[in-house]
Design a protein around this motif. Structure first.
Motif, short mmCIF file in Angstrom:
data_model
loop_
_atom_site.label_atom_id
_atom_site.label_comp_id
_atom_site.label_asym_id
_atom_site.label_seq_id
_atom_site.Cartn_x
_atom_site.Cartn_y
_atom_site.Cartn_z
N PRO A 79 -9.08 -13.97 -1.77
CA PRO A 79 -10.16 -13.47 -0.89
C PRO A 79 -9.74 -12.24 -0.10
O PRO A 79 -10.58 -11.47 0.35
CB PRO A 79 -10.45 -14.66 0.03
N LEU A 132 -0.69 -5.97 8.54
CA LEU A 132 -2.04 -5.93 9.12
C LEU A 132 -3.10 -6.43 8.15
O LEU A 132 -3.17 -5.98 7.01
CB LEU A 132 -2.39 -4.50 9.54
N GLY A 133 -3.91 -7.37 8.63
CA GLY A 133 -5.06 -7.79 7.83
C GLY A 133 -4.76 -8.76 6.70
O GLY A 133 -5.61 -9.01 5.86
N TYR A 163 2.11 0.70 11.74
CA TYR A 163 2.86 1.90 12.12
C TYR A 163 2.63 2.19 13.58
O TYR A 163 1.53 1.95 14.10
CB TYR A 163 2.43 3.12 11.28
N GLU A 164 3.65 2.73 14.22
CA GLU A 164 3.57 3.10 15.62
C GLU A 164 3.78 4.61 15.71
O GLU A 164 4.73 5.13 15.14
CB GLU A 164 4.69 2.37 16.36
N TYR A 165 2.86 5.29 16.41
CA TYR A 165 3.00 6.73 16.61
C TYR A 165 3.72 6.96 17.93
O TYR A 165 3.21 6.63 18.99
CB TYR A 165 1.62 7.40 16.64
N PHE A 198 -13.53 -4.11 1.58
CA PHE A 198 -14.60 -3.82 2.53
C PHE A 198 -14.06 -3.06 3.75
O PHE A 198 -14.69 -2.12 4.24
CB PHE A 198 -15.31 -5.10 2.97
N ALA A 199 -12.90 -3.47 4.23
CA ALA A 199 -12.32 -2.80 5.40
C ALA A 199 -12.07 -1.31 5.09
O ALA A 199 -12.34 -0.44 5.91
CB ALA A 199 -11.02 -3.47 5.82
N GLN A 200 -11.58 -1.03 3.89
CA GLN A 200 -11.25 0.36 3.57
C GLN A 200 -12.47 1.18 3.19
O GLN A 200 -12.56 2.36 3.55
CB GLN A 200 -10.23 0.39 2.41
N GLU A 208 -5.64 7.86 -0.02
CA GLU A 208 -6.61 7.07 0.75
C GLU A 208 -7.42 6.13 -0.14
O GLU A 208 -8.13 5.27 0.38
CB GLU A 208 -7.56 8.00 1.53
N PRO A 250 -11.39 -8.66 -1.63
CA PRO A 250 -12.66 -8.12 -1.11
C PRO A 250 -12.60 -7.82 0.39
O PRO A 250 -13.26 -6.87 0.85
CB PRO A 250 -13.70 -9.21 -1.44
N GLU A 251 -11.82 -8.58 1.14
CA GLU A 251 -11.70 -8.28 2.58
C GLU A 251 -11.09 -6.90 2.81
O GLU A 251 -11.60 -6.09 3.60
CB GLU A 251 -10.86 -9.36 3.28
N ARG A 284 0.83 -1.21 0.00
CA ARG A 284 0.00 0.00 0.00
C ARG A 284 0.86 1.26 0.00
O ARG A 284 0.65 2.18 -0.80
CB ARG A 284 -0.87 -0.03 1.27
N ASP A 285 1.87 1.32 0.85
CA ASP A 285 2.65 2.54 1.00
C ASP A 285 3.53 2.80 -0.23
O ASP A 285 3.82 3.95 -0.57
CB ASP A 285 3.51 2.47 2.26
N LEU A 319 5.61 8.85 13.11
CA LEU A 319 5.26 7.47 12.78
C LEU A 319 6.49 6.67 12.41
O LEU A 319 7.35 7.14 11.66
CB LEU A 319 4.28 7.45 11.61
#
Lengths: 294, 294
Positions: free
Chosen positions: A217, A210-211, A196-198, A224-226, A187, A220-221, A171-172, A203
């Protein structure tokens, strides 16, 4: 039909225009209110060239080669060993986004980027985008985004679709060039995601993913999360896109059949091509449907 | 200044207008390109009433009471026990979003909603929104959204800000009413998040909570994960918002000081009020800055 000018007036273009007209015609039987107009696209092989391997792996492998140079003892360990020895089976798995190979790679990522700030990571990606050239075409990867697909993203946006990219890639990594290349905000980029840790007002990347991977599959997971929805329109090109395409009302599958202008291959796409026939998806032949590729 | 008509012409309103003018004035020293105009707002106590407890807990506790009725043996176990016995310390922790109490609650959520489809969950939330009334005001919670804050969200959107809500509460809970209530799409809602599994062509909730709670440092972490940025403008009202507010260029802290029109309390907000003084945040007095509350 001037919006999709790089598309030949064949069945695929007609199917796209007909669908968008149907869902945007107020009062019509297939009308979809704007809130639900979410479109999602795979990246590697759908928006840009993914041969000889998905571009992000070029970025990652160069980083790992630098690490081996700094610490030669790494050469005895995977995945460094496979990269140094140019292991054919390994690269085959990379090229086809074999989930097991991708998972092995993801386990190695934390070693390289854990503790990195977003700014430092972005600078590394920008340097790679600027300097490294794709071997067949001799230009930076970011110049190998398909023009007909950029027109399609813009066409959907003009009809009040919110366009998202959902890739098994990082993603990044994609967010660095999403806005200038695809015309979509960060976004709207969904992908496999580091934690990420703040801390101390800033950060830092952690060693978590994550996730799960945004493959199969997982697409779609993650979508939906986003977004809180499944897509109205989806585009992909490979077996790892099947679930995302099946979850959408309109599915577009890009077939790589143009050896002259790009590449011709069906590896890691056979199942999705069969599924397209079974579920009546719109298959786009790069060779026949596109006037220009780049 | 007609856009913020429910705001008195005092310092808080002036500070908001001055900041937005500065970052949207092309060529000015503080200009922020539209891509970076991300605004984030807490929900409970910032966009709607959070007393006597954050509304989602009302929804959850009613569900749990139904479960105890169906299976009385649950009454001996936490958190069911505390709810049945109306344990004061427990409800105090709920009211202040004490991270430990919230974590205990989150561990209990999977029992109630694991295996639920998004459609079934949405129907439960809609039924609650339609039928349950807030005890002091006697109206459904969704009618207790602050009018001045809705004007602020619209004002920012009119200046090309993309507005997000980031709450420690459940992302999927808020997404049910986000579009009709706040005028922002589901994908602009960030919060504590259940996992989902895509199986047999549909989504089912799992028993995971992905990425931790969106409280304290979890707020900028979740905001960066969802948007790829930290906020240009942020609004909150409590200690659990401090890190989000500190990560923004402009921070607005809402003080609940209006016993007549809403509630007056500083519990769980003392540290944030001190931080506001230290870091020169804009403090909004509900009593003095708002012409109308609802």
């Amino acid at each position: 039909m001037s919006e999709l000018e790089s598309w030949n007036d064949h069945a695929a273009k007609t199917a796209i225009l007909d669908f968008v007209t149907a869902v945007t015609t107020a009062g019509g039987p297939e009308f979809a209110p704007p809130a639900g107009r979410v479109a999602t696209f795979d990246n590697d092989g759908t928006l840009w060239v993914e041969q000889p391997m998905p571009p992000q792996f070029d970025f990652v492998f160069r980083k790992w080669a630098e690490e081996v140079e700094a610490d030669p003892s790494l050469a005895a360990r995977e995945p460094y060993k496979a990269i140094i020895e140019q292991d054919a089976a390994f690269f085959e798995g990379v090229a086809t986004q074999d989930p097991q190979v991708v998972a092995t790679l993801l386990q190695a990522f934390p070693r390289s980027w854990s503790g990195t700030t977003p700014e430092a990571f972005e600078a590394q990606v920008r340097e790679w985008l600027r300097t490294i050239k794709q071997p067949k075409f001799g230009v930076p990867y970011v110049q190998l985004v398909y023009k007909p697909m950029l027109e399609l993203l813009a066409y959907l946006q003009a009809h009040e679709f919110r366009v998202f990219v959902c890739s098994g890639g990082g993603r990044d990594f994609m967010r660095v060039f999403a806005e200038e290349t695809w015309g979509i905000h960060k976004e709207n980029v969904i992908g496999s995601a580091a934690g990420y840790e703040y801390t101390d007002g800033g950060l830092l990347r952690t060693d978590e993913v994550l996730g799960g991977l945004a493959l199969g599959p997982g697409k779609p997971e993650h979508i939906f999360a986003q977004t809180g929805r499944l897509p109205l329109f989806a585009g992909g090109n490979a077996d790892v896109d099947i679930e995302m395409l099946a979850s959408a009302r309109f599915a577009l599958l890009l077939a790589h059949d143009d050896e002259d202008r790009e590449y011709a291959y069906t590896k890691a796409a056979d199942k999705s091509l069969a599924k397209a026939t079974e579920l009546d998806w719109t298959v786009v032949s790069m060779k026949n449907d596109w006037v220009t590729v780049f």
